[in-house]
Design a protein around this motif. Structure first.
Motif, PDB file in Angstrom:
ATOM      1  N   UNK A 294      25.662  54.528  38.678  1.00 40.18           N
ATOM      2  CA  UNK A 294      25.242  55.594  38.873  1.00 40.18           C
ATOM      3  C   UNK A 294      23.798  55.649  39.280  1.00 40.18           C
ATOM      4  N   UNK A 295      23.031  54.432  39.227  1.00 43.91           N
ATOM      5  CA  UNK A 295      21.923  54.575  39.668  1.00 43.91           C
ATOM      6  C   UNK A 295      21.764  54.018  41.150  1.00 43.91           C
ATOM      7  N   UNK A 296      22.719  52.992  41.380  1.00 45.01           N
ATOM      8  CA  UNK A 296      22.930  52.534  42.803  1.00 45.01           C
ATOM      9  C   UNK A 296      24.491  52.453  43.007  1.00 45.01           C
ATOM     10  N   UNK A 297      25.084  53.572  43.409  1.00 43.46           N
ATOM     11  CA  UNK A 297      26.281  53.499  43.850  1.00 43.46           C
ATOM     12  C   UNK A 297      26.765  52.594  44.862  1.00 43.46           C
ATOM     13  N   UNK A 298      26.038  52.620  45.874  1.00 47.82           N
ATOM     14  CA  UNK A 298      26.476  51.765  47.180  1.00 47.82           C
ATOM     15  C   UNK A 298      26.882  50.538  46.751  1.00 47.82           C
ATOM     16  N   UNK A 299      28.223  50.097  46.947  1.00 46.29           N
ATOM     17  CA  UNK A 299      28.896  48.941  46.828  1.00 46.29           C
ATOM     18  C   UNK A 299      29.366  48.660  45.341  1.00 46.29           C
ATOM     19  N   UNK A 300      28.524  49.050  44.538  1.00 45.44           N
ATOM     20  CA  UNK A 300      28.810  48.789  43.018  1.00 45.44           C
ATOM     21  C   UNK A 300      30.004  49.849  42.866  1.00 45.44           C
ATOM     22  N   UNK A 301      29.856  51.149  43.299  1.00 48.56           N
ATOM     23  CA  UNK A 301      30.859  51.954  42.789  1.00 48.56           C
ATOM     24  C   UNK A 301      32.279  51.696  43.218  1.00 48.56           C
ATOM     25  N   UNK A 302      32.221  50.760  44.298  1.00 49.83           N
ATOM     26  CA  UNK A 302      33.694  50.459  44.667  1.00 49.83           C
ATOM     27  C   UNK A 302      34.206  49.248  43.959  1.00 49.83           C
ATOM     28  N   UNK A 303      33.227  48.361  43.479  1.00 50.27           N
ATOM     29  CA  UNK A 303      33.439  47.121  42.609  1.00 50.27           C
ATOM     30  C   UNK A 303      34.062  47.709  41.220  1.00 50.27           C
ATOM     31  N   UNK A 304      33.246  48.990  40.615  1.00 48.48           N
ATOM     32  CA  UNK A 304      33.858  49.743  39.357  1.00 48.48           C
ATOM     33  C   UNK A 304      35.411  50.193  39.562  1.00 48.48           C
ATOM     34  N   UNK A 305      35.372  50.836  40.811  1.00 50.91           N
ATOM     35  CA  UNK A 305      36.693  51.427  41.018  1.00 50.91           C
ATOM     36  C   UNK A 305      37.903  50.426  40.992  1.00 50.91           C
ATOM     37  N   UNK A 306      37.522  49.231  41.746  1.00 44.77           N
ATOM     38  CA  UNK A 306      38.531  48.227  41.701  1.00 44.77           C
ATOM     39  C   UNK A 306      38.623  47.528  40.424  1.00 44.77           C
ATOM     40  N   UNK A 307      37.671  47.621  39.489  1.00 43.30           N
ATOM     41  CA  UNK A 307      37.931  46.936  38.096  1.00 43.30           C
ATOM     42  C   UNK A 307      38.749  47.830  37.292  1.00 43.30           C
ATOM     43  N   UNK A 308      38.396  49.256  37.495  1.00 44.65           N
ATOM     44  CA  UNK A 308      39.426  50.267  36.658  1.00 44.65           C
ATOM     45  C   UNK A 308      40.895  50.066  37.218  1.00 44.65           C
ATOM     46  N   UNK A 309      41.080  49.959  38.454  1.00 46.89           N
ATOM     47  CA  UNK A 309      42.362  50.171  39.091  1.00 46.89           C
ATOM     48  C   UNK A 309      43.203  48.733  38.872  1.00 46.89           C
ATOM     49  N   UNK A 310      42.356  47.626  38.697  1.00 47.13           N
ATOM     50  CA  UNK A 310      42.881  46.184  38.697  1.00 47.13           C
ATOM     51  C   UNK A 310      42.656  45.589  37.197  1.00 47.13           C
ATOM     52  N   UNK A 311      42.507  46.334  36.389  1.00 45.40           N
ATOM     53  CA  UNK A 311      42.280  45.688  34.970  1.00 45.40           C
ATOM     54  C   UNK A 311      43.313  44.576  34.544  1.00 45.40           C
ATOM     55  N   UNK A 312      44.788  45.377  34.422  1.00 42.89           N
ATOM     56  CA  UNK A 312      45.815  44.538  33.994  1.00 42.89           C
ATOM     57  C   UNK A 312      46.260  43.198  34.899  1.00 42.89           C
ATOM     58  N   UNK A 313      45.959  43.443  36.108  1.00 46.02           N
ATOM     59  CA  UNK A 313      46.560  42.452  37.428  1.00 46.02           C
ATOM     60  C   UNK A 313      45.412  41.365  37.309  1.00 46.02           C
ATOM     61  N   UNK A 314      44.094  41.698  36.844  1.00 46.13           N
ATOM     62  CA  UNK A 314      42.938  40.645  36.927  1.00 46.13           C
ATOM     63  C   UNK A 314      43.295  39.800  35.425  1.00 46.13           C
ATOM     64  N   UNK A 315      43.749  40.272  34.471  1.00 44.51           N
ATOM     65  CA  UNK A 315      43.825  39.891  33.065  1.00 44.51           C
ATOM     66  C   UNK A 315      45.078  39.293  32.891  1.00 44.51           C
ATOM     67  N   UNK A 316      46.173  39.471  33.715  1.00 45.84           N
ATOM     68  CA  UNK A 316      47.611  38.759  33.481  1.00 45.84           C
ATOM     69  C   UNK A 316      47.871  37.307  33.380  1.00 45.84           C
ATOM     70  N   UNK A 317      46.723  36.741  33.840  1.00 50.09           N
ATOM     71  CA  UNK A 317      46.833  35.147  33.731  1.00 50.09           C
ATOM     72  C   UNK A 317      46.543  34.737  32.516  1.00 50.09           C
ATOM     73  N   UNK A 318      45.670  35.291  31.708  1.00 44.58           N
ATOM     74  CA  UNK A 318      45.232  35.064  30.377  1.00 44.58           C
ATOM     75  C   UNK A 318      46.496  35.167  29.508  1.00 44.58           C
ATOM     76  N   UNK A 319      47.299  36.377  29.693  1.00 43.90           N
ATOM     77  CA  UNK A 319      48.667  36.449  29.128  1.00 43.90           C
ATOM     78  C   UNK A 319      49.572  35.246  29.465  1.00 43.90           C
ATOM     79  N   UNK A 320      49.597  34.938  30.659  1.00 46.23           N
ATOM     80  CA  UNK A 320      50.631  33.764  30.976  1.00 46.23           C
ATOM     81  C   UNK A 320      50.122  32.628  30.402  1.00 46.23           C
ATOM     82  N   UNK A 321      48.642  32.104  30.229  1.00 46.07           N
ATOM     83  CA  UNK A 321      48.313  31.114  29.335  1.00 46.07           C
ATOM     84  C   UNK A 321      48.684  31.132  28.081  1.00 46.07           C
ATOM     85  N   UNK A 322      48.410  32.660  27.519  1.00 42.68           N
ATOM     86  CA  UNK A 322      48.726  32.634  25.878  1.00 42.68           C
ATOM     87  C   UNK A 322      50.326  32.191  25.653  1.00 42.68           C
TER      88      UNK A 322
END
Length: 491
Positions: A321-349
């Protein structure tokens, strides 16, 4: 007393050598040496000069014109040279023509170079398709672009064997599906395939290889985090320089009214700099947490990772919110790819659950062992936690730790191996050159039959990707293409 002088031809070689050494040592005069050896002073000087010349020749640098070995230059050798220059040296067609003309005084036509490489490409295509792909258990797939057209690639992570390298008009799921069907006909059925967020790539794998587990790549996302952190760091440095200039200009200003206005501007710039520094420091800290505490294999249990992930996303949303340039795109990607990024931990589990059942311990304890392995063996934290685990588990602590390390070693989360292939391929993908499907076939053949000159893994040192995948040795790549290998004659 007068001694009869002995002719030089009748003096033995050993006496000549002794005579020369005494003359070189200069402990006696030439006259005394000549008297002792019953010869003339001219003979002593001759043997001295002969010895010095022999010593000089012995320590003389090798003559550049000395013939080391000879090569029979046949038509087959010229063809082999053309293919080698193209693959090893990345030479252009006209560069190959110039080399043969300059070094061997052998002119060759442009069409002949094309025909030689075309014939090699036809052989390479047959040999590429002859490999069975059933040994591939974990692969990585991606795309690289040349002249805005995709080149599809698939690599075996363990052996670095390139299973697919094909130029395509599009990269949608149908295009990927066609190529995956071709690979499937040769036995390609990996347990896990690491892919990025490309929709066509994901859908193509899901349609053709439904039993293959798709694991989403961490490499590109971590690279984006580091790029954003580097951008913010550079912004802080640039803003600091600009702010210092404003402060110095205000200090040097003598006019009171102008000084007050410039001081106000410097104060505003300083406030903005403080905010930017806080933004950079916060983002850098959150990015490190995300990389090392959430995405790293040796870490916490899935529930803890998910909690940390949500916290990091919430905090990044605030600084976006204070510095949207680039960081906003990172946050959007984090929201969209949450399950995809964490699935390797489930595979280890899942694998740790089986390990816990095997040794009769809780899965929480296995994850504790996993977290301990992130520290180096010389680190104090490793010894503290491993001692606590030994008292909890008992004698099997080391055995369980080895089993956890083995699971971590065979669990992959990044497509960096396919990026490694692309880095080796990019020197050939000049925008000025046309790269045909046949050219890619020759390069694919060369790259998987070229020995690794260095590697962190002992299983890959001085071996080719084809050897690492099949476990069988093979001839040098030029000999596989049908050329006679040159060997120097034994000395």
């Amino acid at each position: 007393m007068v001694f009869q002088k002995i002719p030089v031809k009748r003096i033995p070689a050993a006496r000549k050598c002794a005579m020369a050494l005494q003359a070189i040592s200069r402990q006696q005069t030439i006259t005394e040496i000549a008297r002792n050896f019953h010869c003339s002073r001219t003979t002593v000087h001759a043997q001295k000069n002969r010895a010095l010349e022999a010593a000089a020749n012995e320590f003389k640098d090798a003559i550049d014109d000395e013939t080391l070995f000879t090569v029979p230059v046949t038509r087959s050798f010229i063809h082999q040279m053309v293919v080698g220059l193209f693959c090893i040296c990345n030479s252009s067609y006209r560069g190959i023509m110039s080399f043969l003309k300059s070094i061997f005084d052998h002119p060759i036509a442009l069409g002949s170079v094309f025909n030689i490489l075309d014939a090699a490409a036809n052989k390479a295509a047959v040999l590429n398709e002859a490999y069975a792909l059933s040994p591939i258990r974990c692969s990585a797939a991606d795309e690289v672009f040349h002249r805005n057209q995709p080149i599809l690639s698939v690599v075996d992570i363990e052996s670095r064997f390139c299973a697919l390298l094909a130029r395509a008009e599009d990269r949608d799921h149908e295009t990927w599906g066609i190529h995956l069907l071709d690979l499937q006909a040769r036995g390609y059925a990996p347990d896990t395939s690491i892919v990025d967020s490309a929709k066509g790539l994901i859908k193509g794998h899901a349609n053709i290889l439904p039993e293959t587990t798709l694991r989403h790549d961490h490499f590109h996302f971590i690279r984006d985090l580091k790029d954003c952190a580097r951008y913010l760091k550079n912004q802080v440095a640039s803003r600091t320089t600009a702010t210092l200039k404003l402060v110095r200009r205000a200090e040097k200003q003598r006019d009171a009214q102008k000084k007050e206005a410039q001081s106000a501007g410097a104060s505003i710039a300083l406030t903005g700099l403080v905010v930017l520094e806080e933004t950079y420091a916060t983002f850098q800290l959150l990015a490190q947490w995300l990389q090392h505490d959430v995405l790293q294999l040796a870490g916490y249990a899935p529930q803890v990772r998910a909690m940390l992930y949500d916290f990091i996303v919430a905090e990044m949303s605030i600084i976006a919110g204070r510095h949207p340039h680039r960081i906003d795109a990172i946050v959007t990607s984090l929201h969209y790819r949450r399950d995809a990024l964490l699935d390797v931990a489930d595979a280890l589990n899942d694998q740790f659950a089986q390990l816990a059942t095997q040794y009769g311990i809780s899965i929480h304890t296995v994850w504790h062992v996993c977290h301990t392995t992130r520290y180096g063996i010389d680190h104090c934290a490793y010894h503290d936690q491993s001692s606590a685990l030994e008292s909890l588990i008992g004698e099997k602590a080391d055995e369980i730790e080895d089993a956890v390390l083995a699971i971590l070693k065979k669990t992959h989360r990044c497509s960096s191996m396919v990026e490694n292939l692309h880095s080796r391929l990019r020197p050939y993908l000049s925008e000025r050159k046309t790269v045909s499907h046949k050219t890619l076939g020759v390069l694919q053949f060369y790259l998987k039959h070229k020995p690794f000159m260095r590697s962190r893994h002992e299983r890959l040192k001085n071996k080719t990707a084809a050897q690492a995948m099949t476990g069988k040795p093979h001839l040098p790549w030029l000999e596989i293409l049908g050329f006679a290998g040159f060997k120097q004659p034994a000395a």
